[in-house]
Design an enzyme around this catalytic site. Sequence first.
Site, PDB file in Angstrom:
ATOM      1  N   HIS A  76       0.932  -1.109  -0.089  1.00 24.35           N
ATOM      2  CA  HIS A  76      -0.115   0.228   0.066  1.00 24.35           C
ATOM      3  C   HIS A  76       1.085   1.142  -0.088  1.00 24.35           C
ATOM      4  O   HIS A  76       0.691   2.080  -0.937  1.00 24.35           O
ATOM      5  CB  HIS A  76      -1.125   0.135   1.120  1.00 24.35           C
ATOM      6  CG  HIS A  76      -1.814   1.415   1.522  1.00 24.35           C
ATOM      7  ND1 HIS A  76      -2.523   1.805   0.851  1.00 24.35           N
ATOM      8  CD2 HIS A  76      -1.303   2.355   2.341  1.00 24.35           C
ATOM      9  CE1 HIS A  76      -2.986   2.982   1.060  1.00 24.35           C
ATOM     10  NE2 HIS A  76      -2.236   3.334   2.166  1.00 24.35           N
ATOM     11  N   ASP A 105       6.773  21.613 -26.440  1.00 21.10           N
ATOM     12  CA  ASP A 105       6.480  20.379 -25.807  1.00 21.10           C
ATOM     13  C   ASP A 105       7.599  20.337 -24.790  1.00 21.10           C
ATOM     14  O   ASP A 105       8.455  21.168 -24.500  1.00 21.10           O
ATOM     15  CB  ASP A 105       6.896  19.263 -26.925  1.00 21.10           C
ATOM     16  CG  ASP A 105       6.260  17.920 -26.566  1.00 21.10           C
ATOM     17  OD1 ASP A 105       6.463  17.335 -25.528  1.00 21.10           O
ATOM     18  OD2 ASP A 105       5.584  17.526 -27.362  1.00 21.10           O
ATOM     19  N   TRP A 141       7.079  -0.217   3.846  1.00 17.77           N
ATOM     20  CA  TRP A 141       7.385   0.337   2.692  1.00 17.77           C
ATOM     21  C   TRP A 141       8.868   1.179   2.916  1.00 17.77           C
ATOM     22  O   TRP A 141       9.505   1.367   1.927  1.00 17.77           O
ATOM     23  CB  TRP A 141       6.284   1.518   2.351  1.00 17.77           C
ATOM     24  CG  TRP A 141       6.633   2.914   3.100  1.00 17.77           C
ATOM     25  CD1 TRP A 141       6.217   3.216   4.279  1.00 17.77           C
ATOM     26  CD2 TRP A 141       7.453   3.993   2.515  1.00 17.77           C
ATOM     27  NE1 TRP A 141       6.493   4.548   4.449  1.00 17.77           N
ATOM     28  CE2 TRP A 141       7.560   5.020   3.453  1.00 17.77           C
ATOM     29  CE3 TRP A 141       8.157   4.188   1.253  1.00 17.77           C
ATOM     30  CZ2 TRP A 141       7.855   6.196   3.360  1.00 17.77           C
ATOM     31  CZ3 TRP A 141       8.896   5.363   1.232  1.00 17.77           C
ATOM     32  CH2 TRP A 141       8.933   6.466   2.326  1.00 17.77           C
ATOM     33  N   SER A 168      12.793   5.957 -13.848  1.00 14.71           N
ATOM     34  CA  SER A 168      11.674   6.878 -14.334  1.00 14.71           C
ATOM     35  C   SER A 168      11.871   8.162 -13.868  1.00 14.71           C
ATOM     36  O   SER A 168      11.712   9.351 -14.742  1.00 14.71           O
ATOM     37  CB  SER A 168      10.658   6.021 -14.400  1.00 14.71           C
ATOM     38  OG  SER A 168       9.425   7.037 -14.542  1.00 14.71           O
ATOM     39  N   SER A 169      11.933   8.292 -12.546  1.00 16.50           N
ATOM     40  CA  SER A 169      11.696   9.704 -12.056  1.00 16.50           C
ATOM     41  C   SER A 169      12.867  10.420 -12.190  1.00 16.50           C
ATOM     42  O   SER A 169      12.713  11.667 -12.455  1.00 16.50           O
ATOM     43  CB  SER A 169      11.603   9.500 -10.457  1.00 16.50           C
ATOM     44  OG  SER A 169      10.379   8.863  -9.892  1.00 16.50           O
ATOM     45  N   HIS A 252      13.260  11.817   3.477  1.00 16.91           N
ATOM     46  CA  HIS A 252      12.823  12.838   3.850  1.00 16.91           C
ATOM     47  C   HIS A 252      12.719  13.900   2.645  1.00 16.91           C
ATOM     48  O   HIS A 252      11.574  14.480   2.482  1.00 16.91           O
ATOM     49  CB  HIS A 252      13.368  13.479   4.916  1.00 16.91           C
ATOM     50  CG  HIS A 252      12.516  14.634   5.670  1.00 16.91           C
ATOM     51  ND1 HIS A 252      11.394  13.987   6.387  1.00 16.91           N
ATOM     52  CD2 HIS A 252      12.230  15.925   5.377  1.00 16.91           C
ATOM     53  CE1 HIS A 252      10.461  15.027   6.567  1.00 16.91           C
ATOM     54  NE2 HIS A 252      11.133  16.231   6.081  1.00 16.91           N
ATOM     55  N   GLU A 254      12.159  13.119  -0.208  1.00 19.70           N
ATOM     56  CA  GLU A 254      11.064  12.568  -0.926  1.00 19.70           C
ATOM     57  C   GLU A 254       9.725  13.075  -0.373  1.00 19.70           C
ATOM     58  O   GLU A 254       8.647  13.350  -1.222  1.00 19.70           O
ATOM     59  CB  GLU A 254      10.955  11.091  -0.680  1.00 19.70           C
ATOM     60  CG  GLU A 254       9.627  10.308  -1.106  1.00 19.70           C
ATOM     61  CD  GLU A 254       9.545  10.140  -2.702  1.00 19.70           C
ATOM     62  OE1 GLU A 254      10.416  10.663  -3.141  1.00 19.70           O
ATOM     63  OE2 GLU A 254       8.509   9.672  -2.897  1.00 19.70           O
ATOM     64  N   TYR A 256       8.980  15.931   0.525  1.00 19.25           N
ATOM     65  CA  TYR A 256       8.885  17.321   0.130  1.00 19.25           C
ATOM     66  C   TYR A 256       8.602  17.168  -1.761  1.00 19.25           C
ATOM     67  O   TYR A 256       7.897  17.928  -2.251  1.00 19.25           O
ATOM     68  CB  TYR A 256      10.011  18.194   0.443  1.00 19.25           C
ATOM     69  CG  TYR A 256       9.777  18.413   1.960  1.00 19.25           C
ATOM     70  CD1 TYR A 256       8.693  19.395   2.104  1.00 19.25           C
ATOM     71  CD2 TYR A 256      10.389  17.829   2.753  1.00 19.25           C
ATOM     72  CE1 TYR A 256       8.553  19.662   3.714  1.00 19.25           C
ATOM     73  CE2 TYR A 256      10.135  17.976   3.971  1.00 19.25           C
ATOM     74  CZ  TYR A 256       9.182  18.956   4.617  1.00 19.25           C
ATOM     75  OH  TYR A 256       8.988  18.957   5.967  1.00 19.25           O
ATOM     76  N   SER A 267      -1.202  27.181  -5.206  1.00 18.99           N
ATOM     77  CA  SER A 267      -0.778  28.597  -5.501  1.00 18.99           C
ATOM     78  C   SER A 267      -1.194  29.125  -6.650  1.00 18.99           C
ATOM     79  O   SER A 267      -1.286  30.330  -6.866  1.00 18.99           O
ATOM     80  CB  SER A 267       0.643  28.958  -5.273  1.00 18.99           C
ATOM     81  OG  SER A 267       1.244  28.261  -4.259  1.00 18.99           O
ATOM     82  N   HIS A 301      15.164  12.733  11.825  1.00 18.70           N
ATOM     83  CA  HIS A 301      13.981  12.722  12.599  1.00 18.70           C
ATOM     84  C   HIS A 301      13.002  11.541  12.574  1.00 18.70           C
ATOM     85  O   HIS A 301      12.196  11.203  13.532  1.00 18.70           O
ATOM     86  CB  HIS A 301      13.256  14.017  12.761  1.00 18.70           C
ATOM     87  CG  HIS A 301      12.668  14.179  11.283  1.00 18.70           C
ATOM     88  ND1 HIS A 301      12.428  15.313  10.840  1.00 18.70           N
ATOM     89  CD2 HIS A 301      11.818  13.444  10.509  1.00 18.70           C
ATOM     90  CE1 HIS A 301      11.649  15.259   9.760  1.00 18.70           C
ATOM     91  NE2 HIS A 301      11.465  14.160   9.371  1.00 18.70           N
ATOM     92  N   HIS A 302      13.455  10.731  11.709  1.00 19.15           N
ATOM     93  CA  HIS A 302      12.665   9.434  11.399  1.00 19.15           C
ATOM     94  C   HIS A 302      13.128   8.374  12.428  1.00 19.15           C
ATOM     95  O   HIS A 302      12.655   7.413  12.509  1.00 19.15           O
ATOM     96  CB  HIS A 302      12.659   9.102  10.045  1.00 19.15           C
ATOM     97  CG  HIS A 302      11.929  10.082   9.115  1.00 19.15           C
ATOM     98  ND1 HIS A 302      10.726   9.818   8.769  1.00 19.15           N
ATOM     99  CD2 HIS A 302      12.391  11.038   8.265  1.00 19.15           C
ATOM    100  CE1 HIS A 302      10.092  10.931   7.847  1.00 19.15           C
ATOM    101  NE2 HIS A 302      11.360  11.650   7.684  1.00 19.15           N
ATOM    102  N   THR A 327       7.229  26.935   5.785  1.00 19.10           N
ATOM    103  CA  THR A 327       5.803  26.479   5.471  1.00 19.10           C
ATOM    104  C   THR A 327       4.607  27.595   6.054  1.00 19.10           C
ATOM    105  O   THR A 327       3.657  27.471   5.202  1.00 19.10           O
ATOM    106  CB  THR A 327       5.536  25.046   6.120  1.00 19.10           C
ATOM    107  OG1 THR A 327       6.827  24.253   5.798  1.00 19.10           O
ATOM    108  CG2 THR A 327       4.371  24.006   5.494  1.00 19.10           C
ATOM    109  N   LYS A 330       4.239  29.771   3.532  1.00 20.66           N
ATOM    110  CA  LYS A 330       3.105  29.706   2.406  1.00 20.66           C
ATOM    111  C   LYS A 330       1.592  29.846   3.010  1.00 20.66           C
ATOM    112  O   LYS A 330       0.814  30.201   2.223  1.00 20.66           O
ATOM    113  CB  LYS A 330       3.657  28.348   2.041  1.00 20.66           C
ATOM    114  CG  LYS A 330       4.607  28.378   1.316  1.00 20.66           C
ATOM    115  CD  LYS A 330       4.919  26.951   0.697  1.00 20.66           C
ATOM    116  CE  LYS A 330       5.957  26.899  -0.411  1.00 20.66           C
ATOM    117  NZ  LYS A 330       5.458  27.549  -1.453  1.00 20.66           N
ATOM    118  N   ARG A 449       1.558   0.706  14.791  1.00 16.99           N
ATOM    119  CA  ARG A 449       1.164   0.334  13.297  1.00 16.99           C
ATOM    120  C   ARG A 449       1.722  -0.958  12.729  1.00 16.99           C
ATOM    121  O   ARG A 449       2.567  -1.550  13.443  1.00 16.99           O
ATOM    122  CB  ARG A 449       1.924   1.704  12.458  1.00 16.99           C
ATOM    123  CG  ARG A 449       3.284   1.381  12.377  1.00 16.99           C
ATOM    124  CD  ARG A 449       4.072   2.842  11.738  1.00 16.99           C
ATOM    125  NE  ARG A 449       3.928   2.850  10.192  1.00 16.99           N
ATOM    126  CZ  ARG A 449       4.650   3.643   9.688  1.00 16.99           C
ATOM    127  NH1 ARG A 449       5.555   4.589  10.057  1.00 16.99           N
ATOM    128  NH2 ARG A 449       4.520   3.510   8.397  1.00 16.99           N
TER     129      ARG A 449
END
Lengths: 524, 178
Positions: A76, A105, A141, A168-169, A252, A254, A256, A267, A301-302, A327, A330, A449
């Site tokens: 998931h 293009d 994951w 790909s990314s 991390h 990722e 963002y 925006s 921090h993870h 943040t 924003k 979890r």
Amino acid sequence: MAVVQDVHGHHDHHPSGIMRWVTTTNHKDIGTMYLWFSFAMFLTGGFLAMGIRAELFMPGIQILEPELFNSFTTLHGLIMVFGAIMPAFVGLANWQVPMMIGAPDMAFARMNNWSFWLLPVAGSLLISSFFVPGGAAAGGWTFYPPLSAQGGLGVDMMIFAIHILGASSIMGAINIITTILNMRAPGMTLMKMPMFVWTWLITAYLLVLVMPVLAGTVTMLLTDRHFGTSFFNAAGGGDPVLFQHVFWFFGHPEVYIMILPAFGIVSEIIPTFSRKPLFGYSSMVYATASIAILSCVVWAHHMFTVGMPAVGQLFFMYATMLIAVPTGVKVFNWTATMWRGSMTFETPMLFSIGFIFLFVIGGFSGVVCAIVPIDIQVQDTYYVIAHFHYVLVSGALFAIFAGVYYWLPKWCGRMYDEKLAKMHFWLSMIFFNVAFFVQHFLGLAGMPRRIPDYSLQFADFNMISSIGAFGFGLSQLLFLYIVIKCIRGGEKAADKPWDGGTTLEWTLPSPAPYHSFETPPVIK
Amino acid sequence: MTQSVTKTNTNVAMLKKLLVFTVVMFGFGYALVPMYERFCEVTGINNLLQPDVLDKNIKVDMTRMIAIELDANVRGMPWKFKPLQASVKIHPGESIEVMYEIRNDSDQEISGQAIPSYSPRLLEKYLKKFECFCFTKQVLKPGEVRQMPVKFVIDPQIPVDINTVTISYTFFALEPGM
């Protein structure tokens, strides 16, 4: 690598039928394919989520064996992150970036085709890993070793899928950077670019910065598994904690990568429906850039509970809290844009306002998690699940919905059914909160979890959460219906269906012609 | 047309730069491994396999006794591994030597590496080992038995609420040639 530049003539010839889609180099076709692929993956990941919530509906083991449950949570996460959210943003970028900067293009049209067609390969690898002996990867994951060093063939398929998705990314990101930097219409300076383009430029840089590190990490895992290296294998002198450091150095930023384009979409939409220019444009640009830079120095921090010196914990705690500042800039800018604007509340605007509300809740629970003593309590509980679903579902996903509704008239040339779309918004909004708000309480009460069973005191909240999740899942079928209905018919859309729109794509006819801006517009 | 050719060239130049950057970042992922090793070495985090320097002025705290439980495990290799005494009691600051025994039950020469693990976790900070069989790999011939010492001191700074600690070693097989 051969790089072939696609210089189209002034005609709309393209193969028909399936070959049109296989061989296409058109940014609009590829954008469409990205969006459909990500929606298919969204439904697949959603199916897994429904399985998880069905198992957690009541205490005890009813539907899924624990091992399969673990595969469900793992896949998931992987499918939603790499298969749904990221390709959806790339799809939006493919459609919108060339039109918003006045380019004909993408810079590398053939590479664009390739980076899309890698995705179905990776997606089918992930899904088919459920059916190999040993089942799909089940170590979460984040695939921490030693679990991911031990699993069976499913883990190898996952590693290979991640390699492909990473390639790909990276290709997608290189394409977007080059398009934005080299192909803007004359007169469009960097500081005149729409915010969506800005956020994607910064996101693409983050992608080329960290995706290769992820590729390196999974390669190390692969060689640990099969070629006798010991990067993460304690038996051979390696260190499993090293994996976490290297993984989160990717992981991390990722986060963002998945939220900055959402900021960009919101925006664009807020000024359009407030009929005012975006408040503090340049501060938005700088805030995006500083979020991107800060995101590279907060990874640990993870992992506050792995046994880090207090100095390290303090550094990562303060650095993480610091992200709340740009943040906050924003959020205040969006609010100030709406202030005294002539606001209307069409569906894109509703999703954007919903985004601001719920993303701020997710942001605040993020600051709570950043506090080391609290994090040690809530690590790996449902509080964290609630936190990141508030930023990823009501953050990234709501922004994608907002963007799709906003640009759908331009893509299809027809208006979507506003009444049904509003219903989609309210159903999503309500069921999302039913599903995830209670998970804060579950987490604070200590529910861990990735466990298929739980103590009886968690039963009521879990049932509420499951009902919310089922409702949220079903509401997304309504979205599918609305999009199909819009493609097949409906009221003709004006070239500029939203009177507040100021960006370049609204100067094109609706639906946008197959080839647009072959002669670049001039921006004054 | 010339304009579009120049544009193509600048695009390809950009592509090359970004590809180089990607490769560099892939290498950076690998470079993180020695970087973290070096970082841990310099900061003294995780130096389980190096001897500690003993402070000469260390004072024995005669008012306290700490019970040390000794534990030994083998992971995936045909060795027998045990401490010769299950537990010892010492005063903080007092140096002590404990003995472990390994025996190779197989008919092959095998090398192994012991990895220590402490409970409670913060013991690592206060345990000063100046001799240990875990500082080097151990190579045992078929049927060979070896007794090996560990010499250490527990720093008297250890928090007063800790009265019992566990020192555990696990032997892992090393691949030939390592």
